[in-house]
Motif scaffolding. Structure first.
Motif, PDB file in Angstrom:
ATOM      1  N   GLU A  74      -7.796   0.316   4.261  1.00  0.00           N
ATOM      2  CA  GLU A  74      -6.786  -0.501   4.153  1.00  0.00           C
ATOM      3  C   GLU A  74      -5.424   0.162   3.580  1.00  0.00           C
ATOM      4  O   GLU A  74      -4.268  -0.014   3.876  1.00  0.00           O
ATOM      5  CB  GLU A  74      -7.232  -1.631   3.009  1.00  0.00           C
ATOM      6  CG  GLU A  74      -6.129  -2.510   2.626  1.00  0.00           C
ATOM      7  CD  GLU A  74      -5.597  -3.639   3.891  1.00  0.00           C
ATOM      8  OE1 GLU A  74      -4.722  -4.369   3.682  1.00  0.00           O
ATOM      9  OE2 GLU A  74      -6.315  -3.580   4.828  1.00  0.00           O
ATOM     10  N   ALA A  75      -5.799   1.018   2.443  1.00  0.00           N
ATOM     11  CA  ALA A  75      -4.583   1.637   1.795  1.00  0.00           C
ATOM     12  C   ALA A  75      -3.978   2.499   2.764  1.00  0.00           C
ATOM     13  O   ALA A  75      -2.702   2.698   2.732  1.00  0.00           O
ATOM     14  CB  ALA A  75      -5.370   2.562   0.535  1.00  0.00           C
ATOM     15  N   ASP A  76      -4.604   3.478   3.648  1.00  0.00           N
ATOM     16  CA  ASP A  76      -4.104   4.167   4.536  1.00  0.00           C
ATOM     17  C   ASP A  76      -2.962   3.507   5.657  1.00  0.00           C
ATOM     18  O   ASP A  76      -2.050   3.934   5.983  1.00  0.00           O
ATOM     19  CB  ASP A  76      -4.938   5.230   5.197  1.00  0.00           C
ATOM     20  CG  ASP A  76      -5.527   6.347   4.354  1.00  0.00           C
ATOM     21  OD1 ASP A  76      -5.018   6.461   3.437  1.00  0.00           O
ATOM     22  OD2 ASP A  76      -6.948   6.664   4.641  1.00  0.00           O
ATOM     23  N   ARG A  77      -3.791   2.096   6.015  1.00  0.00           N
ATOM     24  CA  ARG A  77      -2.967   1.358   6.991  1.00  0.00           C
ATOM     25  C   ARG A  77      -1.508   1.041   6.384  1.00  0.00           C
ATOM     26  O   ARG A  77      -0.766   0.958   7.157  1.00  0.00           O
ATOM     27  CB  ARG A  77      -3.835   0.339   7.190  1.00  0.00           C
ATOM     28  CG  ARG A  77      -3.359  -0.568   8.509  1.00  0.00           C
ATOM     29  CD  ARG A  77      -4.180  -1.572   8.866  1.00  0.00           C
ATOM     30  NE  ARG A  77      -4.640  -2.311   7.749  1.00  0.00           N
ATOM     31  CZ  ARG A  77      -3.874  -3.405   7.354  1.00  0.00           C
ATOM     32  NH1 ARG A  77      -2.791  -3.828   7.909  1.00  0.00           N
ATOM     33  NH2 ARG A  77      -4.704  -4.111   6.362  1.00  0.00           N
ATOM     34  N   LEU A  78      -1.757   0.556   5.251  1.00  0.00           N
ATOM     35  CA  LEU A  78      -0.447   0.068   4.616  1.00  0.00           C
ATOM     36  C   LEU A  78       0.571   1.025   4.363  1.00  0.00           C
ATOM     37  O   LEU A  78       1.776   0.762   4.612  1.00  0.00           O
ATOM     38  CB  LEU A  78      -1.012  -0.579   3.157  1.00  0.00           C
ATOM     39  CG  LEU A  78      -1.517  -2.057   3.320  1.00  0.00           C
ATOM     40  CD1 LEU A  78      -2.212  -2.400   2.039  1.00  0.00           C
ATOM     41  CD2 LEU A  78      -0.968  -2.943   4.106  1.00  0.00           C
ATOM     42  N   THR A  79       0.080   2.387   4.141  1.00  0.00           N
ATOM     43  CA  THR A  79       0.934   3.391   3.785  1.00  0.00           C
ATOM     44  C   THR A  79       1.410   3.740   5.034  1.00  0.00           C
ATOM     45  O   THR A  79       2.896   4.166   5.131  1.00  0.00           O
ATOM     46  CB  THR A  79       0.140   4.760   3.230  1.00  0.00           C
ATOM     47  OG1 THR A  79      -0.374   4.238   1.890  1.00  0.00           O
ATOM     48  CG2 THR A  79       1.133   5.858   3.220  1.00  0.00           C
ATOM     49  N   GLU A 141      -5.336  -0.709  15.040  1.00  0.00           N
ATOM     50  CA  GLU A 141      -5.072   0.434  14.436  1.00  0.00           C
ATOM     51  C   GLU A 141      -4.059   1.266  14.961  1.00  0.00           C
ATOM     52  O   GLU A 141      -4.146   1.373  15.973  1.00  0.00           O
ATOM     53  CB  GLU A 141      -6.445   1.318  13.930  1.00  0.00           C
ATOM     54  CG  GLU A 141      -7.413   0.510  13.335  1.00  0.00           C
ATOM     55  CD  GLU A 141      -6.938   0.147  11.830  1.00  0.00           C
ATOM     56  OE1 GLU A 141      -5.937   0.937  11.416  1.00  0.00           O
ATOM     57  OE2 GLU A 141      -7.654  -0.426  11.074  1.00  0.00           O
ATOM     58  N   GLY A 142      -3.320   1.938  14.297  1.00  0.00           N
ATOM     59  CA  GLY A 142      -2.286   2.807  14.759  1.00  0.00           C
ATOM     60  C   GLY A 142      -0.825   2.037  15.025  1.00  0.00           C
ATOM     61  O   GLY A 142      -0.862   1.024  15.850  1.00  0.00           O
ATOM     62  N   ALA A 143      -0.049   2.114  14.023  1.00  0.00           N
ATOM     63  CA  ALA A 143       1.155   1.438  13.710  1.00  0.00           C
ATOM     64  C   ALA A 143       1.889   1.422  15.141  1.00  0.00           C
ATOM     65  O   ALA A 143       2.898   0.668  15.351  1.00  0.00           O
ATOM     66  CB  ALA A 143       1.921   1.619  12.685  1.00  0.00           C
TER      67      ALA A 143
END
Length: 235
Positions: A74-79, A141-143
């Motif tokens: 979650e933290a990496d995705r938000l970053t 996943e993958g913005a």
């Protein structure tokens, strides 16, 4: 008496200036100056500085993300999503303003094999999908996955048309509004007629040699590593 003489450096011994095509700082500055010359408001054109910074940050984030096929924490995705937000806040206003000025100046993007209407449609779809926000969710996943949803990307490239004297004149009229120091570094002359011949020759050579047959590469627009951030359940 000593005959030793102290040597001094001559101008010929000075390190030559790096070629502009290999000078990233110069290229970004020149891009800003070109947008201003095109008529893009200065406040918008200077967003290129924010764009450069945000792209570099996104690349740094991508470089350290896990590539084990598992969903992002979650933290990496938000970053990463926040980094994409920074890119979007710069690139969308730049794209809209640039397209408006291309239309106003009646520049034919077809001379480099790009369809103007398709670019406008792609930017509109990208913005709409970006603002919808569904790409932020954990199962996406993958913005940058939302790029795959933009149908207009497939229509950006068109068979190029041969540039004419008028096309070259319009381009030179814009180039000559750039600072002389910038223009002189990119071209051997700033003489209007000579510059016009150079631009026309470059465009017609590109047309003849097929350089504009696939000007915008869709695979380069979409991060190929996106799939590394998502599970391969579709396999």
């Amino acid at each position: 008496m000593s005959t030793h003489q102290t040597s001094t450096s001559s101008p010929d011994q000075m390190e030559p200036e790096i070629h502009w095509a290999e000078d990233a700082d110069f290229q970004w500055r020149a891009a800003t100056e070109l947008l201003i010359a095109l008529g893009v408001p200065r406040s918008t054109a200077r967003l290129t500085q924010d764009l450069r910074t945000s792209i570099a940050r996104l690349e740094q984030i991508d470089a350290r993300l896990p590539r084990d096929g598992e969903p992002l924490p979650e933290a990496d995705r938000l970053t990463r999503n926040n980094a994409v937000d920074d890119v979007a806040r710069a690139i969308l206003p730049l794209a809209h303003a640039t397209l408006e000025r291309i239309r106003a100046e009646e520049l034919r993007t077809e001379v480099v094999g790009v369809d103007y209407a398709a670019v406008c449609a792609a930017v509109a779809q990208l913005e709409a999908t970006y603002r919808a926000g569904w790409w932020r969710s954990a199962e996406r996943e993958g913005a940058d996955f939302f790029l795959r949803e933009v149908e207009a990307l497939d229509r950006l490239n068109v068979p190029p048309v041969r540039a004419n004297w008028r096309d070259a004149g319009k381009i030179v009229g814009i180039l000559r509004k750039m600072p002389n120091s910038t223009l002189r570094r990119m071209a051997p002359t700033t003489n209007p007629m000579a510059l016009r011949f150079m631009v026309l020759f470059a465009l017609q050579s590109g047309y003849r040699d097929g350089l504009f047959d696939n000007t915008i590469s869709i695979p380069r627009l979409i991060h190929t590593k996106t799939s590394e951030y998502r599970t391969s359940s579709a396999a």
